[in-house]
Design an enzyme around this catalytic site. Structure first.
Site, short mmCIF file in Angstrom:
data_model
loop_
_atom_site.label_atom_id
_atom_site.label_comp_id
_atom_site.label_asym_id
_atom_site.label_seq_id
_atom_site.Cartn_x
_atom_site.Cartn_y
_atom_site.Cartn_z
CG LEU A 151 -0.38 0.00 2.63
CD1 LEU A 151 0.17 1.35 3.03
CD2 LEU A 151 -1.46 -0.43 3.60
CE LYS A 152 -0.12 4.37 -4.93
NZ LYS A 152 -0.77 3.13 -5.35
N GLY A 254 12.08 15.35 -9.31
CA GLY A 254 11.60 16.08 -8.13
C GLY A 254 12.75 16.39 -7.20
CB CYS A 261 8.61 2.49 2.59
SG CYS A 261 7.30 1.99 3.69
CE LYS A 323 2.66 8.41 -0.49
NZ LYS A 323 2.50 7.28 -1.35
N1 LIG Z 1 4.01 2.96 6.00
C1 LIG Z 1 3.95 2.39 4.82
O1 LIG Z 1 3.58 3.02 3.82
C2 LIG Z 1 4.33 0.95 4.66
C3 LIG Z 1 3.99 0.29 3.47
C4 LIG Z 1 4.33 -1.05 3.33
C5 LIG Z 1 5.03 -1.71 4.34
N2 LIG Z 1 5.38 -1.02 5.47
C6 LIG Z 1 6.08 -1.76 6.52
O2 LIG Z 1 5.13 -2.12 7.53
C7 LIG Z 1 5.75 -2.08 8.81
C8 LIG Z 1 5.00 -1.13 9.73
O3 LIG Z 1 5.11 0.19 9.18
P1 LIG Z 1 4.24 1.40 9.72
O4 LIG Z 1 4.51 2.54 8.82
O5 LIG Z 1 2.84 0.92 9.94
O6 LIG Z 1 4.96 1.64 11.14
P2 LIG Z 1 4.47 2.56 12.36
O7 LIG Z 1 5.69 3.00 13.03
O8 LIG Z 1 3.47 3.56 11.85
O9 LIG Z 1 3.68 1.54 13.30
C9 LIG Z 1 4.28 0.49 14.01
C10 LIG Z 1 3.46 0.22 15.26
O10 LIG Z 1 3.94 -0.96 15.89
C11 LIG Z 1 3.81 -0.78 17.30
N3 LIG Z 1 4.65 -1.77 18.00
C12 LIG Z 1 6.00 -1.82 18.08
N4 LIG Z 1 6.38 -2.92 18.80
C13 LIG Z 1 5.24 -3.57 19.14
C14 LIG Z 1 4.98 -4.77 19.85
N5 LIG Z 1 5.98 -5.52 20.34
N6 LIG Z 1 3.70 -5.15 20.05
C15 LIG Z 1 2.68 -4.39 19.55
N7 LIG Z 1 2.86 -3.26 18.85
C16 LIG Z 1 4.13 -2.85 18.64
C17 LIG Z 1 4.22 0.66 17.51
O11 LIG Z 1 3.75 1.15 18.75
C18 LIG Z 1 3.55 1.34 16.31
O12 LIG Z 1 2.24 1.79 16.62
C19 LIG Z 1 7.22 -1.68 8.57
O13 LIG Z 1 7.98 -2.84 8.46
C20 LIG Z 1 7.15 -0.96 7.24
O14 LIG Z 1 8.37 -1.03 6.54
C21 LIG Z 1 5.03 0.28 5.65
#
Ligand SMILES: NC(=O)c1ccc[n+]([C@@H]2O[C@H](COP(=O)([O-])OP(=O)(O)OC[C@H]3O[C@@H](n4cnc5c(N)ncnc54)[C@H](O)[C@@H]3O)[C@@H](O)[C@H]2O)c1
Length: 447
Positions: A151-152, A254, A261, A323
């Protein structure tokens, strides 16, 4: 199906809400008590289009619950997603401590056969470590699979509801059936569900992000050449994007990529390649070009004002999030640009449709925060555009000129046509396109 999502950040919250929307019973667990309290009250801690009504509706209808008790969420569920953060470690590799802590909590609370899905972006081999961690604490059968998320931010709900594809790395028929059933409502239109080995799924996520980051840095490199020789990167973009082998997406020049990410995933893949003795020089260059591109706008501003010190000058900045359509400022180019302006003694007036609250945590009282984009132009010696939010695309140029001390725009996102800007009486600098300065006659005519 009974589903737990561990980690309720951008990804976990979207995944949880979308799975609840298709009728599943979902418990989202997070260790952040404040976040869980707000979510339980229907308050969404992030800005993401379409997410708030989705969360509220499923909360009201009892299909979506929030808890800080990770063990409870595990015990209640047959499928458990791990969606915690994987921030970069000091050496650039993905830090798996949160993932492994979630795995430990799963292991300690197993009360039957379960499917555990790594949704977080994790390096190849991580699912095996998750399985090993869980099995340290239980003898119940566990099926670990990898289901990277594409997802984006800014379009996250739509992307999850209507994915281009769903990638699942599995090594058991049990997990394959469970994921097929869970995702069936999302792939009804014939979009593929691609089952593959767990290692391939883990690599697919990094390869996708690294490829997209490479296209961006590649075009930024081409834009720098265009700027040197007086060519137009938009013409070059159209020239190559119409080649069906290349395609038009992700070819816009840009002021660099940011976000939670691309930067961290490129670094983590460089590290993994190194670990396995594979040459990572393509991606090292991608990162180097991007770092330079984030500073480029500052260099152009310095050149224009002839000197390293910008004290006494006031700059308006439009766009702070990495973005449009998000309030996320993680690794945003705006941080480099605004900090750079401040270091050089400039006054900075910033606007962003959603990220002002987040920006306050970065810049404190060092900048002026403007509720309206035009307010950032009052008395400004120049405007810098860093993020291509829609309301910036067709502004009232006459009003802008009236507010600004000097009609100069540095456009990091190529929002306007250079010749049109010249006619309107603006000095206009964009990325990889001819710089325009109105002639005296044009400046007088435009006023
Ligand atoms: N943000 C994006 O656009 C995106 C897209 C695809 C993949 N990802 C991947 O998904 C993963 C999460 O990204 P995000 O942006 O949602 O991160 P984020 O930092 O927004 O959220 C992570 C959450 O995990 C919680 N957390 C940490 N340790 C924990 C535990 N032991 N038990 C329960 N909760 C816990 C934190 O409190 C936080 O709320 C990453 O690996 C990221 O690379 C992100």
């Amino acid at each position: 199906m009974h589903v737990a999502v561990i980690g309720t950040g951008y990804v976990g919250l979207v995944v949880g809400a979308c799975l609840a929307e298709t009728g599943n019973d979902v418990i989202c667990a997070d260790i952040d008590e404040d976040k869980i309290n707000r979510l339980s009250a229907g308050e969404i801690p992030i800005y993401e289009p379409g997410l708030e009504p989705l969360v509220r509706r499923n909360l009201d209808e009892g299909r979506l619950r929030f808890t800080t008790d990770v063990g409870f969420a595990v015990r209640e569920s047959e499928i458990i997603f791990i969606a915690v953060g994987t921030p970069p470690d000091e050496d650039g590799s993905a830090d798996l401590q949160h993932v492994l802590r979630a795995a430990e909590a799963i292991g300690r609370n197993m009360n039957g056969e379960k499917v555990v899905v790594t949704k977080s972006t994790v390096p190849v081999g991580a699912a095996a470590r998750v399985r090993a961690e869980i099995e340290k604490h239980t003898t119940y059968p566990v099926h670990v699979c990898s289901n990277p998320e594409f997802l984006k931010e800014g379009a996250a709900v739509d992307d999850f509801m209507k994915p281009d594809r769903v990638v699942v790395g599995v090594d058991s028929e049990y997990a394959k059936k469970a994921l097929e059933e869970l995702y069936a409502p999302f792939v009804r239109t014939g979009k593929p569900m691609l089952f593959m080995s767990i290692q391939s799924a883990e690599i697919t996520k990094y390869a996708a992000n690294a490829m997209l980051a490479t296209r961006i840095s590649f075009m930024n490199m081409v834009a720098r050449l265009c700027a040197e020789v007086g060519a137009d990167v938009d013409e070059v973009r159209r020239g190559i994007g119409t080649d069906s082998r290349i395609g038009p997406a992700f070819l816009f020049a840009g002021c660099g990529y940011g976000g939670s990410c691309f930067p961290k995933d490129v670094r983590a893949l460089v590290r993994t390649l190194g670990d396995y003795g594979v040459d990572a020089s393509i991606l090292e260059a991608v990162e180097r070009v991007n770092d330079a591109q984030k500073r480029y706008l500052l260099e152009v501003v310095e050149d224009r004002f002839e000197g390293k010190q910008l004290s006494g000058l006031t700059f308006g900045v439009w766009g702070l999030s990495f973005k449009p359509e998000t309030d996320d400022m993680r690794e945003a180019p705006a941080i480099v640009v605004v900090d750079g302006l401040l270091e050089r003694g400039a006054r900075v007036q910033v606007h962003d449709p959603q990220a002002l609250e987040v920006a306050k945590r970065h810049f404190g009282d060092r900048v002026t925060y403007c509720e309206h984009n035009y307010d950032a132009l009052t008395g400004a010696d120049a405007l810098l555009i860093i993020t291509e939010w829609k309301p910036y695309r067709r502004p009232d140029f006459q009003k802008m000129k009236r507010l600004m001390r000097q009609p100069i725009i540095f456009d990091g996102r190529n929002l306007f046509e250079p010749e049109r800007m010249r006619e309107l009486g603006f000095e206009y600098v964009s990325m990889g396109r001819p710089r325009v300065v109105p002639t005296l006659v044009q400046a007088i005519a435009a006023n």
